[in-house]
Design an enzyme around this catalytic site. Sequence first.
Site, PDB file in Angstrom:
ATOM      1  N   ASN A  90      56.039 -41.826  -5.781  1.00 41.93           N
ATOM      2  CA  ASN A  90      56.340 -43.051  -6.527  1.00 41.93           C
ATOM      3  C   ASN A  90      56.284 -44.312  -5.657  1.00 41.93           C
ATOM      4  O   ASN A  90      56.979 -45.288  -5.917  1.00 41.93           O
ATOM      5  CB  ASN A  90      57.661 -42.916  -7.287  1.00 41.93           C
ATOM      6  CG  ASN A  90      58.841 -42.701  -6.375  1.00 41.93           C
ATOM      7  OD1 ASN A  90      58.690 -42.653  -5.163  1.00 41.93           O
ATOM      8  ND2 ASN A  90      60.021 -42.595  -6.954  1.00 41.93           N
ATOM      9  N   HIS A  93      60.116 -46.966  -1.445  1.00 43.97           N
ATOM     10  CA  HIS A  93      61.569 -46.776  -1.348  1.00 43.97           C
ATOM     11  C   HIS A  93      62.206 -48.137  -1.130  1.00 43.97           C
ATOM     12  O   HIS A  93      61.637 -48.982  -0.434  1.00 43.97           O
ATOM     13  CB  HIS A  93      61.902 -45.880  -0.132  1.00 43.97           C
ATOM     14  CG  HIS A  93      63.367 -45.939   0.233  1.00 43.97           C
ATOM     15  ND1 HIS A  93      64.311 -45.117  -0.344  1.00 43.97           N
ATOM     16  CD2 HIS A  93      64.047 -46.769   1.068  1.00 43.97           C
ATOM     17  CE1 HIS A  93      65.510 -45.436   0.140  1.00 43.97           C
ATOM     18  NE2 HIS A  93      65.379 -46.432   1.001  1.00 43.97           N
ATOM     19  N   ARG A 101      55.992 -49.590  -9.104  1.00 39.13           N
ATOM     20  CA  ARG A 101      55.818 -48.195  -9.538  1.00 39.13           C
ATOM     21  C   ARG A 101      54.976 -48.105 -10.814  1.00 39.13           C
ATOM     22  O   ARG A 101      54.203 -47.161 -10.977  1.00 39.13           O
ATOM     23  CB  ARG A 101      57.183 -47.527  -9.695  1.00 39.13           C
ATOM     24  CG  ARG A 101      57.776 -47.170  -8.324  1.00 39.13           C
ATOM     25  CD  ARG A 101      59.223 -46.762  -8.406  1.00 39.13           C
ATOM     26  NE  ARG A 101      59.691 -46.107  -7.173  1.00 39.13           N
ATOM     27  CZ  ARG A 101      60.978 -45.888  -6.904  1.00 39.13           C
ATOM     28  NH1 ARG A 101      61.917 -46.260  -7.759  1.00 39.13           N
ATOM     29  NH2 ARG A 101      61.320 -45.295  -5.777  1.00 39.13           N
ATOM     30  N   LYS A 157      55.185 -45.628   0.691  1.00 34.21           N
ATOM     31  CA  LYS A 157      55.132 -44.176   0.840  1.00 34.21           C
ATOM     32  C   LYS A 157      53.690 -43.654   0.983  1.00 34.21           C
ATOM     33  O   LYS A 157      52.723 -44.384   0.739  1.00 34.21           O
ATOM     34  CB  LYS A 157      55.821 -43.525  -0.368  1.00 34.21           C
ATOM     35  CG  LYS A 157      57.346 -43.767  -0.423  1.00 34.21           C
ATOM     36  CD  LYS A 157      57.962 -43.005  -1.596  1.00 34.21           C
ATOM     37  CE  LYS A 157      59.464 -43.179  -1.674  1.00 34.21           C
ATOM     38  NZ  LYS A 157      60.056 -42.412  -2.826  1.00 34.21           N
ATOM     39  N   THR A 175      62.684 -45.050 -10.955  1.00 31.61           N
ATOM     40  CA  THR A 175      62.301 -43.927 -10.089  1.00 31.61           C
ATOM     41  C   THR A 175      61.157 -43.123 -10.706  1.00 31.61           C
ATOM     42  O   THR A 175      60.201 -42.767 -10.014  1.00 31.61           O
ATOM     43  CB  THR A 175      63.527 -43.008  -9.870  1.00 31.61           C
ATOM     44  OG1 THR A 175      64.602 -43.801  -9.368  1.00 31.61           O
ATOM     45  CG2 THR A 175      63.205 -41.888  -8.905  1.00 31.61           C
ATOM     46  N   PHE A 200      65.039 -31.252  -5.457  1.00 23.82           N
ATOM     47  CA  PHE A 200      63.754 -31.821  -5.034  1.00 23.82           C
ATOM     48  C   PHE A 200      63.726 -32.234  -3.555  1.00 23.82           C
ATOM     49  O   PHE A 200      62.728 -32.782  -3.087  1.00 23.82           O
ATOM     50  CB  PHE A 200      63.396 -33.027  -5.915  1.00 23.82           C
ATOM     51  CG  PHE A 200      64.466 -34.106  -5.976  1.00 23.82           C
ATOM     52  CD1 PHE A 200      64.585 -35.067  -4.983  1.00 23.82           C
ATOM     53  CD2 PHE A 200      65.357 -34.146  -7.040  1.00 23.82           C
ATOM     54  CE1 PHE A 200      65.562 -36.053  -5.033  1.00 23.82           C
ATOM     55  CE2 PHE A 200      66.347 -35.128  -7.101  1.00 23.82           C
ATOM     56  CZ  PHE A 200      66.442 -36.080  -6.089  1.00 23.82           C
ATOM     57  N   ARG A 221      64.851 -53.613  -5.832  1.00 24.49           N
ATOM     58  CA  ARG A 221      64.968 -52.481  -6.763  1.00 24.49           C
ATOM     59  C   ARG A 221      64.283 -52.822  -8.090  1.00 24.49           C
ATOM     60  O   ARG A 221      63.618 -51.984  -8.694  1.00 24.49           O
ATOM     61  CB  ARG A 221      66.449 -52.140  -7.029  1.00 24.49           C
ATOM     62  CG  ARG A 221      67.241 -51.667  -5.817  1.00 24.49           C
ATOM     63  CD  ARG A 221      66.862 -50.312  -5.324  1.00 24.49           C
ATOM     64  NE  ARG A 221      66.921 -49.309  -6.339  1.00 24.49           N
ATOM     65  CZ  ARG A 221      66.673 -48.015  -6.108  1.00 24.49           C
ATOM     66  NH1 ARG A 221      66.344 -47.586  -4.894  1.00 24.49           N
ATOM     67  NH2 ARG A 221      66.724 -47.142  -7.085  1.00 24.49           N
TER      68      ARG A 221
HETATM   69  P1  IDP Z   1      64.944 -44.119  -5.780  1.00 22.76           P
HETATM   70  O1  IDP Z   1      63.784 -43.885  -4.837  1.00 22.76           O
HETATM   71  O2  IDP Z   1      64.498 -44.807  -7.046  1.00 22.76           O
HETATM   72  O3  IDP Z   1      66.110 -44.800  -5.111  1.00 22.76           O
HETATM   73  P2  IDP Z   1      66.509 -41.660  -5.608  1.00 22.76           P
HETATM   74  O4  IDP Z   1      67.388 -41.160  -6.688  1.00 22.76           O
HETATM   75  O5  IDP Z   1      67.152 -42.262  -4.408  1.00 22.76           O
HETATM   76  O6  IDP Z   1      65.440 -42.684  -6.259  1.00 22.76           O
HETATM   77  O7  IDP Z   1      65.597 -40.434  -5.149  1.00 22.76           O
HETATM   78  C1  IDP Z   1      64.826 -40.505  -3.975  1.00 22.76           C
HETATM   79  C2  IDP Z   1      63.427 -40.023  -4.301  1.00 22.76           C
HETATM   80  O8  IDP Z   1      63.494 -38.652  -4.689  1.00 22.76           O
HETATM   81  C3  IDP Z   1      62.778 -40.735  -5.484  1.00 22.76           C
HETATM   82  O9  IDP Z   1      62.092 -41.914  -5.112  1.00 22.76           O
HETATM   83  C4  IDP Z   1      61.831 -39.682  -6.017  1.00 22.76           C
HETATM   84  O10 IDP Z   1      60.575 -39.680  -5.344  1.00 22.76           O
HETATM   85  C5  IDP Z   1      62.538 -38.390  -5.692  1.00 22.76           C
HETATM   86  N1  IDP Z   1      63.226 -37.896  -6.893  1.00 22.76           N
HETATM   87  C6  IDP Z   1      64.358 -38.390  -7.468  1.00 22.76           C
HETATM   88  N2  IDP Z   1      64.706 -37.709  -8.558  1.00 22.76           N
HETATM   89  C7  IDP Z   1      63.767 -36.735  -8.686  1.00 22.76           C
HETATM   90  C8  IDP Z   1      63.577 -35.677  -9.645  1.00 22.76           C
HETATM   91  O11 IDP Z   1      64.339 -35.504 -10.601  1.00 22.76           O
HETATM   92  N3  IDP Z   1      62.482 -34.881  -9.427  1.00 22.76           N
HETATM   93  C9  IDP Z   1      61.629 -35.054  -8.393  1.00 22.76           C
HETATM   94  N4  IDP Z   1      61.776 -36.028  -7.472  1.00 22.76           N
HETATM   95  C10 IDP Z   1      62.835 -36.854  -7.629  1.00 22.76           C
HETATM   96 MG    MG Z   2      67.282 -44.120  -3.532  1.00 22.82          MG
END
Ligand code: IDP
Ligand code: MG
Length: 139
Positions: free
Chosen positions: A113, A116, A103, A10, A92, A58, A86
Site C-alpha cells: 500500500n 507508511h 494509496r 514502500k 490502509t 499479517f 495520514r
Molecule cells: P497503516 O500503515 O495505515 O498505519 P497499520 O494498521 O499500522 O496501517 O498496519 C501496518 C501495515 O500492515 C499496513 O500499512 C498494511 O500494509 C499492513 N496491514 C494492516 N492490516 C492488514 C490486514 O488486515 N491484512 C494485511 N495487511 C495488513
Molecule cells: Mg501504522
Amino acid sequence: MIEKTLSIIKPDVTRRNLTGKVNAMIESDGFRVVAQKRIKLTLKQAEKFYEVHANKPFYKDLCEFLSSESVVVQILEKENAIADYRRLMGATNPSNADKGTIRSEFAISIDQNSVHGSDSPEAAANEIAFFFSGIEIVG
Ligand code: IDP
Ligand code: MG
C-alpha cells in the site's frame, strides 16, 4: 504547530520507479522533505520497525514485503504534519482510500500500500530516531 512525521515510500513504489510521483504529491500538499534516504532494510530491521504489529497474523508478510526491495525513508515537516500526512496517504486498504490520496493513486493492495506514516507524536519521535541521526535532519 509545525510537526515532523516519518514517512516510508514502500517497495511497491520503488520497484515500479514511482518514487518521484509520490514525492510530487507530498510536496504539492505543502510538506517539506527535511531528510530523505534510500535504503534496503534487512528482515530483522523490518521486524524491529513493525514490532507493534508482532502479534498480528499479517506480521510476517508485512516484514518480508518491507525488506523485499529498497525503501525511501523521509522526514516530512509541515503544520499538523502527522494527521495531514495520514490524510494524504489514505486508508490502509486502498479500496477504501479517498480519491486523490497516495494509496488511491498508487497502492496495489492492503499489503502493498505504497506508504507508511507515523500515527501519533510519540510514534513520529520514535520512528524518526529509528532511521535518522540529528545531523541528517536539515530543515
Ligand atoms: P497503516 O500503515 O495505515 O498505519 P497499520 O494498521 O499500522 O496501517 O498496519 C501496518 C501495515 O500492515 C499496513 O500499512 C498494511 O500494509 C499492513 N496491514 C494492516 N492490516 C492488514 C490486514 O488486515 N491484512 C494485511 N495487511 C495488513
Ligand atoms: Mg501504522
